[in-house]
Design a protein around this motif. Structure first.
Motif, PDB file in Angstrom:
ATOM      1  N   UNK A   1     -89.216 -41.910  -5.264  1.00  0.00           N
ATOM      2  CA  UNK A   1     -89.517 -41.557  -6.659  1.00  0.00           C
ATOM      3  C   UNK A   1     -88.733 -40.347  -7.134  1.00  0.00           C
ATOM      4  N   UNK A   2     -87.841 -39.831  -6.313  1.00  0.00           N
ATOM      5  CA  UNK A   2     -87.088 -38.635  -6.677  1.00  0.00           C
ATOM      6  C   UNK A   2     -85.590 -38.910  -6.560  1.00  0.00           C
ATOM      7  N   UNK A   3     -85.037 -39.528  -7.601  1.00  0.00           N
ATOM      8  CA  UNK A   3     -83.609 -39.851  -7.567  1.00  0.00           C
ATOM      9  C   UNK A   3     -82.743 -38.603  -7.523  1.00  0.00           C
ATOM     10  N   UNK A   4     -83.287 -37.456  -7.923  1.00  0.00           N
ATOM     11  CA  UNK A   4     -82.526 -36.214  -7.922  1.00  0.00           C
ATOM     12  C   UNK A   4     -82.235 -35.690  -6.520  1.00  0.00           C
ATOM     13  N   UNK A   5     -82.962 -36.154  -5.507  1.00  0.00           N
ATOM     14  CA  UNK A   5     -82.725 -35.667  -4.137  1.00  0.00           C
ATOM     15  C   UNK A   5     -82.110 -36.728  -3.231  1.00  0.00           C
ATOM     16  N   UNK A   6     -81.924 -37.936  -3.714  1.00  0.00           N
ATOM     17  CA  UNK A   6     -81.477 -39.026  -2.855  1.00  0.00           C
ATOM     18  C   UNK A   6     -80.144 -38.753  -2.166  1.00  0.00           C
ATOM     19  N   UNK A   7     -79.163 -38.255  -2.887  1.00  0.00           N
ATOM     20  CA  UNK A   7     -77.852 -38.001  -2.275  1.00  0.00           C
ATOM     21  C   UNK A   7     -77.955 -36.927  -1.197  1.00  0.00           C
ATOM     22  N   UNK A   8     -78.630 -35.818  -1.510  1.00  0.00           N
ATOM     23  CA  UNK A   8     -78.744 -34.712  -0.561  1.00  0.00           C
ATOM     24  C   UNK A   8     -79.504 -35.134   0.697  1.00  0.00           C
ATOM     25  N   UNK A   9     -80.575 -35.899   0.521  1.00  0.00           N
ATOM     26  CA  UNK A   9     -81.361 -36.362   1.671  1.00  0.00           C
ATOM     27  C   UNK A   9     -80.515 -37.296   2.535  1.00  0.00           C
ATOM     28  N   UNK A  10     -79.787 -38.216   1.911  1.00  0.00           N
ATOM     29  CA  UNK A  10     -78.928 -39.127   2.660  1.00  0.00           C
ATOM     30  C   UNK A  10     -77.862 -38.360   3.439  1.00  0.00           C
ATOM     31  N   UNK A  11     -77.300 -37.363   2.823  1.00  0.00           N
ATOM     32  CA  UNK A  11     -76.242 -36.566   3.467  1.00  0.00           C
ATOM     33  C   UNK A  11     -76.764 -35.877   4.739  1.00  0.00           C
ATOM     34  N   UNK A  12     -77.958 -35.279   4.652  1.00  0.00           N
ATOM     35  CA  UNK A  12     -78.538 -34.594   5.811  1.00  0.00           C
ATOM     36  C   UNK A  12     -79.034 -35.609   6.842  1.00  0.00           C
ATOM     37  N   UNK A  13     -79.544 -36.749   6.381  1.00  0.00           N
ATOM     38  CA  UNK A  13     -80.061 -37.770   7.297  1.00  0.00           C
ATOM     39  C   UNK A  13     -78.962 -38.352   8.186  1.00  0.00           C
ATOM     40  N   UNK A  14     -77.732 -38.291   7.752  1.00  0.00           N
ATOM     41  CA  UNK A  14     -76.623 -38.799   8.563  1.00  0.00           C
ATOM     42  C   UNK A  14     -76.464 -38.011   9.857  1.00  0.00           C
ATOM     43  N   UNK A  15     -77.024 -36.807   9.907  1.00  0.00           N
ATOM     44  CA  UNK A  15     -76.933 -35.956  11.090  1.00  0.00           C
ATOM     45  C   UNK A  15     -78.258 -35.928  11.866  1.00  0.00           C
ATOM     46  N   UNK A  16     -79.147 -36.865  11.564  1.00  0.00           N
ATOM     47  CA  UNK A  16     -80.504 -36.838  12.088  1.00  0.00           C
ATOM     48  C   UNK A  16     -80.567 -36.884  13.620  1.00  0.00           C
ATOM     49  N   UNK A  17     -79.667 -37.559  14.275  1.00  0.00           N
ATOM     50  CA  UNK A  17     -79.763 -37.724  15.721  1.00  0.00           C
ATOM     51  C   UNK A  17     -79.091 -36.610  16.510  1.00  0.00           C
ATOM     52  N   UNK A  18     -78.344 -35.755  15.830  1.00  0.00           N
ATOM     53  CA  UNK A  18     -77.712 -34.621  16.498  1.00  0.00           C
ATOM     54  C   UNK A  18     -77.603 -33.466  15.511  1.00  0.00           C
ATOM     55  N   UNK A  19     -78.744 -32.951  15.031  1.00  0.00           N
ATOM     56  CA  UNK A  19     -78.705 -31.912  13.995  1.00  0.00           C
ATOM     57  C   UNK A  19     -78.275 -30.557  14.539  1.00  0.00           C
ATOM     58  N   UNK A  20     -77.616 -29.811  13.682  1.00  0.00           N
ATOM     59  CA  UNK A  20     -77.223 -28.438  14.014  1.00  0.00           C
ATOM     60  C   UNK A  20     -78.090 -27.480  13.212  1.00  0.00           C
ATOM     61  N   UNK A  21     -77.960 -26.210  13.493  1.00  0.00           N
ATOM     62  CA  UNK A  21     -78.676 -25.193  12.714  1.00  0.00           C
ATOM     63  C   UNK A  21     -78.252 -25.271  11.245  1.00  0.00           C
ATOM     64  N   UNK A  22     -76.979 -25.567  11.006  1.00  0.00           N
ATOM     65  CA  UNK A  22     -76.475 -25.711   9.642  1.00  0.00           C
ATOM     66  C   UNK A  22     -77.163 -26.882   8.925  1.00  0.00           C
TER      67      UNK A  22
END
Length: 157
Positions: free
Chosen positions: A69-90
């Motif tokens: 329900x929040x199209x304003x965060x979809x791009x940012x969430x997708x971008x961070x989710x791409x690193x979900x299996x090996x996240x860094x502090x950044x």
């Protein structure tokens, strides 16, 4: 999911879910973020693995549900989710930027206007030659993963 009828249509909102998510993340009170992604990106912590991958994945999954329900965060969430299996502090810092943005936009949601019940959408992959010939500057890495998805909703009320 909260649904309310307005003069313009149906308004879908998840403000309670968002508040619960902020509490789960330990950001019940936090500094505000005017956009879901930082305008300038620092690479501090990019090489340092984030210690609690389970916590990171849990927050990402919750954000993905909120993004319905929040199209304003979809791009940012997708971008961070791409690193979900090996996240860094950044990556965790980027995730917290999204959460701080949600803190100041709790009332946002999705408005479904009256009309026919028809879902329209398209997706295109940009061709590097098209972008080069257009004279626009572009980043090769961004071009490789660029997808444009536009969806229009309408509902007969």
């Amino acid at each position: 999911m909260e649904v309310s009828r307005t003069g313009s249509g149906l308004f879908l909102n998840q403000s309670k879910y968002a508040r619960d998510l902020l509490q789960k993340a330990g950001l019940k009170k936090c500094t505000i973020q005017p956009t879901p992604m930082a305008v300038s990106s620092s690479t501090n912590g990019a090489n340092t693995s984030f210690a609690d991958i389970t916590h990171f994945c849990s927050l990402i999954r919750a954000l993905q549900y909120l993004a319905i329900t929040r199209t304003d965060i979809q791009f940012a969430v997708n971008r961070v989710a791409q690193r979900m299996h090996q996240p860094s502090e950044h990556d965790y810092h980027c995730l917290k930027c999204i959460l701080r943005y949600i803190f100041v936009t709790l009332g946002c949601g999705l408005l479904i206007r009256p009309g026919d019940l028809e879902l329209r959408g398209f997706s295109i992959k940009c061709d590097a030659n098209v972008i080069e010939n257009s004279g626009d500057l572009y980043d090769e890495e961004i071009n490789d993963s660029l997808r444009i998805l536009c969806v229009a909703y309408s509902l007969d009320l």
